[in-house]
Design an enzyme around this catalytic site. Structure first.
Site, PDB file in Angstrom:
ATOM      1  N   HIS A 221      32.940  96.025  34.387  1.00  0.00           N
ATOM      2  CA  HIS A 221      31.769  95.288  33.713  1.00  0.00           C
ATOM      3  C   HIS A 221      30.729  96.328  34.409  1.00  0.00           C
ATOM      4  CE1 HIS A 221      28.798  92.623  32.823  1.00  0.00           C
ATOM      5  NE2 HIS A 221      28.748  91.596  33.808  1.00  0.00           N
ATOM      6  N   HIS A 260      33.553  98.267  24.372  1.00  0.00           N
ATOM      7  CA  HIS A 260      32.485  97.170  24.770  1.00  0.00           C
ATOM      8  C   HIS A 260      33.304  96.198  24.056  1.00  0.00           C
ATOM      9  CE1 HIS A 260      29.167  94.432  24.973  1.00  0.00           C
ATOM     10  NE2 HIS A 260      28.688  95.266  26.177  1.00  0.00           N
ATOM     11  N   ASP A 311      26.608 101.927  30.364  1.00  0.00           N
ATOM     12  CA  ASP A 311      26.881 102.612  31.912  1.00  0.00           C
ATOM     13  C   ASP A 311      27.342 104.119  31.656  1.00  0.00           C
ATOM     14  OD1 ASP A 311      26.622 100.150  33.118  1.00  0.00           O
ATOM     15  OD2 ASP A 311      28.642  99.574  32.277  1.00  0.00           O
TER      16      ASP A 311
HETATM   17  N1  COA Z   1      39.226 104.137  27.093  1.00  0.00           N
HETATM   18  C1  COA Z   1      40.320 104.242  26.420  1.00  0.00           C
HETATM   19  N2  COA Z   1      40.740 103.183  25.668  1.00  0.00           N
HETATM   20  C2  COA Z   1      39.949 102.233  25.496  1.00  0.00           C
HETATM   21  C3  COA Z   1      38.838 102.012  26.160  1.00  0.00           C
HETATM   22  C4  COA Z   1      38.241 103.218  26.986  1.00  0.00           C
HETATM   23  N3  COA Z   1      37.226 103.063  27.668  1.00  0.00           N
HETATM   24  N4  COA Z   1      38.167 100.895  25.575  1.00  0.00           N
HETATM   25  C5  COA Z   1      38.995 100.282  25.019  1.00  0.00           C
HETATM   26  N5  COA Z   1      40.117 101.223  24.775  1.00  0.00           N
HETATM   27  C6  COA Z   1      41.302 100.920  23.882  1.00  0.00           C
HETATM   28  C7  COA Z   1      42.404 100.237  24.530  1.00  0.00           C
HETATM   29  O1  COA Z   1      43.193 100.765  25.210  1.00  0.00           O
HETATM   30  C8  COA Z   1      42.933  99.041  23.443  1.00  0.00           C
HETATM   31  O2  COA Z   1      43.816 100.157  22.802  1.00  0.00           O
HETATM   32  P1  COA Z   1      45.247  99.388  22.398  1.00  0.00           P
HETATM   33  O3  COA Z   1      44.928  98.456  21.212  1.00  0.00           O
HETATM   34  O4  COA Z   1      46.067 100.582  21.768  1.00  0.00           O
HETATM   35  O5  COA Z   1      45.897  98.753  23.463  1.00  0.00           O
HETATM   36  C9  COA Z   1      41.847  99.050  22.444  1.00  0.00           C
HETATM   37  O6  COA Z   1      40.789 100.054  22.848  1.00  0.00           O
HETATM   38  C10 COA Z   1      40.783  97.743  22.595  1.00  0.00           C
HETATM   39  O7  COA Z   1      40.429  97.604  23.906  1.00  0.00           O
HETATM   40  P2  COA Z   1      40.478  95.968  24.846  1.00  0.00           P
HETATM   41  O8  COA Z   1      40.461  96.887  26.269  1.00  0.00           O
HETATM   42  O9  COA Z   1      41.579  95.170  24.472  1.00  0.00           O
HETATM   43  O10 COA Z   1      39.198  95.857  24.343  1.00  0.00           O
HETATM   44  P3  COA Z   1      38.435  94.741  25.381  1.00  0.00           P
HETATM   45  O11 COA Z   1      37.286  93.741  24.287  1.00  0.00           O
HETATM   46  O12 COA Z   1      39.161  93.721  25.981  1.00  0.00           O
HETATM   47  O13 COA Z   1      37.733  95.774  26.335  1.00  0.00           O
HETATM   48  C11 COA Z   1      36.368  96.893  27.854  1.00  0.00           C
HETATM   49  C12 COA Z   1      36.285  95.946  26.544  1.00  0.00           C
HETATM   50  C13 COA Z   1      34.901  97.014  27.962  1.00  0.00           C
HETATM   51  C14 COA Z   1      36.981  96.035  29.071  1.00  0.00           C
HETATM   52  C15 COA Z   1      37.019  98.394  27.511  1.00  0.00           C
HETATM   53  O14 COA Z   1      36.583  98.887  26.580  1.00  0.00           O
HETATM   54  C16 COA Z   1      37.148  99.034  29.004  1.00  0.00           C
HETATM   55  O15 COA Z   1      37.805  98.779  29.769  1.00  0.00           O
HETATM   56  N6  COA Z   1      36.079  99.965  28.799  1.00  0.00           N
HETATM   57  C17 COA Z   1      35.875 100.749  30.231  1.00  0.00           C
HETATM   58  C18 COA Z   1      35.122  99.977  31.259  1.00  0.00           C
HETATM   59  C19 COA Z   1      33.694 100.067  31.153  1.00  0.00           C
HETATM   60  O16 COA Z   1      33.177 100.745  30.692  1.00  0.00           O
HETATM   61  N7  COA Z   1      33.233  98.703  30.852  1.00  0.00           N
HETATM   62  C20 COA Z   1      31.595  98.774  30.844  1.00  0.00           C
HETATM   63  C21 COA Z   1      31.585  97.694  29.596  1.00  0.00           C
HETATM   64  S1  COA Z   1      29.806  97.378  29.163  1.00  0.00           S
END
Ligand code: COA
Length: 374
Positions: A221, A260, A311
């Site tokens: 987050h 996201h 971010d």
């Molecule tokens: N880097 C690499 N791969 C990513 C990614 C990232 N930042 N964000 C998503 N993915 C990939 C995941 O590995 C997943 O791949 P898979 O289907 O092969 O396993 C797919 O994209 C879906 O991601 P998922 O984590 O299941 O989506 P979510 O909706 O649960 O997650 C976040 C959203 C924000 C948690 C995720 O994008 C993330 O961890 N981002 C990095 C942290 C961040 O910047 N957070 C601030 C958010 S405003």
């Protein structure tokens, strides 16, 4: 897994809100009906704070009163200053913010009053005092004299003043102000939902905001803006960026500042923040992180079709402004207090205890054996 389970509440609509609307299909975000980017170009953060808290943009008289209230509440009690001075210098400033807000709840004369009028007054006090508490810790841990707030400075200017003892040029202040506007509110994100969940048991605003701060700290987050900077510092030079990012993706790494839960083809806040990041880089005559930014972004889109979130540009922008990396998420806090407070008041106004169900997958029913039979 049971098909009914929506892990992470993904895609689940849990309530209504009039505070903001995230529209991923048209890449747009509105606060109380106004596009966030229009607010960035036409308003100061304090006007947006008023809008989020009160539902309407202020007229001149309301704005004057709001500024008076905000400025009037900036000073901390002696007790809170003393508590900050006793905190371990290695504490993460997010934990300092959480503790400070929690302590403010102990001191607040209206802690037990959850009426909307008392909540608005308490929200104003938390909003005004939290930057002062964070800046005090910023100075204290460096062994520097704590700088009290100044009445003739704006919210953004005053934060610079309390951290650094000076206010930068107006373009840097504007970039900071824009980041505060973009961070102010974002519907049912995890910290806001945490605040609403705490509120739903009819608990108080200081508890709800303390919980929200703990939630925001996490790297998935708000903590992502700090992680972005750690990544950029590791990459160090634009020449290293391509190899670094390809390597990270080959190893299935999660690249911070990308992706996201709601936006799948770009975060509506990024273009505005990216523009101001460029302006700050130009003023600071340092394009290193901008070049790294562009290379990493290009590869993430080409290889993964994953776009940056807000971010990603705020991290290096705050770095260029001179803030310590672990202060990036606390800056997010001082802005998001407005959004959290609005949601807390909205939850109180039409409350329903938040209590979902769980599908049990533990041991089958079993008998308790005597101690010597186990
Ligand atoms: N880097 C690499 N791969 C990513 C990614 C990232 N930042 N964000 C998503 N993915 C990939 C995941 O590995 C997943 O791949 P898979 O289907 O092969 O396993 C797919 O994209 C879906 O991601 P998922 O984590 O299941 O989506 P979510 O909706 O649960 O997650 C976040 C959203 C924000 C948690 C995720 O994008 C993330 O961890 N981002 C990095 C942290 C961040 O910047 N957070 C601030 C958010 S405003």
């Amino acid at each position: 897994m049971n098909d009914d389970i929506k892990k992470g509440l993904m895609g689940v609509t849990v309530d209504v809100t009039a505070v903001s609307k995230v529209m991923p299909e048209i890449n747009s975000l509105t606060y109380r009906g106004y596009a966030a980017q229009d607010l960035c170009s036409q308003c100061r953060f304090e006007e947006v704070a008023y809008l989020i808290l009160n539902g309407e943009l202020p007229n001149k008289k309301q704005y004057k009163q709001f500024l008076k209230d905000e400025i009037g509440e900036r000073t901390l009690s002696k007790n809170l200053i003393n508590i900050i001075k006793q905190m371990p210098k290695k504490s993460h400033p997010m934990d300092v913010a959480r503790t400070a807000v929690s302590f403010m709840g102990l001191e607040d004369k209206e802690t037990t009053d959850n009426s909307s009028t008392a909540n608005l007054r308490k929200a104003m006090r938390i909003f005004s005092k939290t930057p002062t508490a964070l800046a005090a810790f910023y100075r204290f841990r460096k062994g520097k004299k704590i700088i009290p707030p100044k009445k003739d400075l704006t919210f953004a200017e005053n934060f610079f003043h309390m951290c650094f003892g000076k206010v930068p040029n107006k373009d840097i202040v504007k970039a900071f102000d824009v980041s505060l506007i973009l961070y102010a509110e974002h519907s049912f994100n995890v910290s806001t939902f945490t605040a609403r969940t705490i509120t739903s048991s009819l608990s108080d605003i200081h508890g709800a905001i303390s919980g929200a701060i703990a939630s925001l700290k996490g790297p998935l987050h708000g903590g992502a803006n700090e992680e972005v900077m750690h990544m950029m510092k590791k990459i160090k030079k634009p020449e290293n960026a391509l190899k670094w990012i390809n390597n990270a993706l080959d190893n299935k790494g999660v690249v911070m500042g990308f992706g996201h839960r709601v936006y799948k083809s770009g975060d509506s806040r990024v273009p505005t923040m990216r523009e101001y990041f460029g302006k700050v880089a130009k003023i600071k005559k340092d394009k290193t992180f901008e070049k790294i930014y562009d290379i990493v972004e290009k590869v993430m889109i080409e290889r993964k079709d994953i776009y940056p979130n807000v971010d990603y540009p705020t991290g290096p922008t705050y770095h260029l402004m001179g803030f310590d990396t672990d202060f990036f998420t606390p800056i997010f806090v001082i802005s998001r207090i407005t959004g959290w407070s609005a949601h807390i008041m909205e939850q109180h106004a039409a409350n329903k205890l938040i209590r979902p169900l769980a599908a049990y997958n533990g041991c089958k029913h079993r008998k308790v054996l005597e101690l010597n039979q186990r």
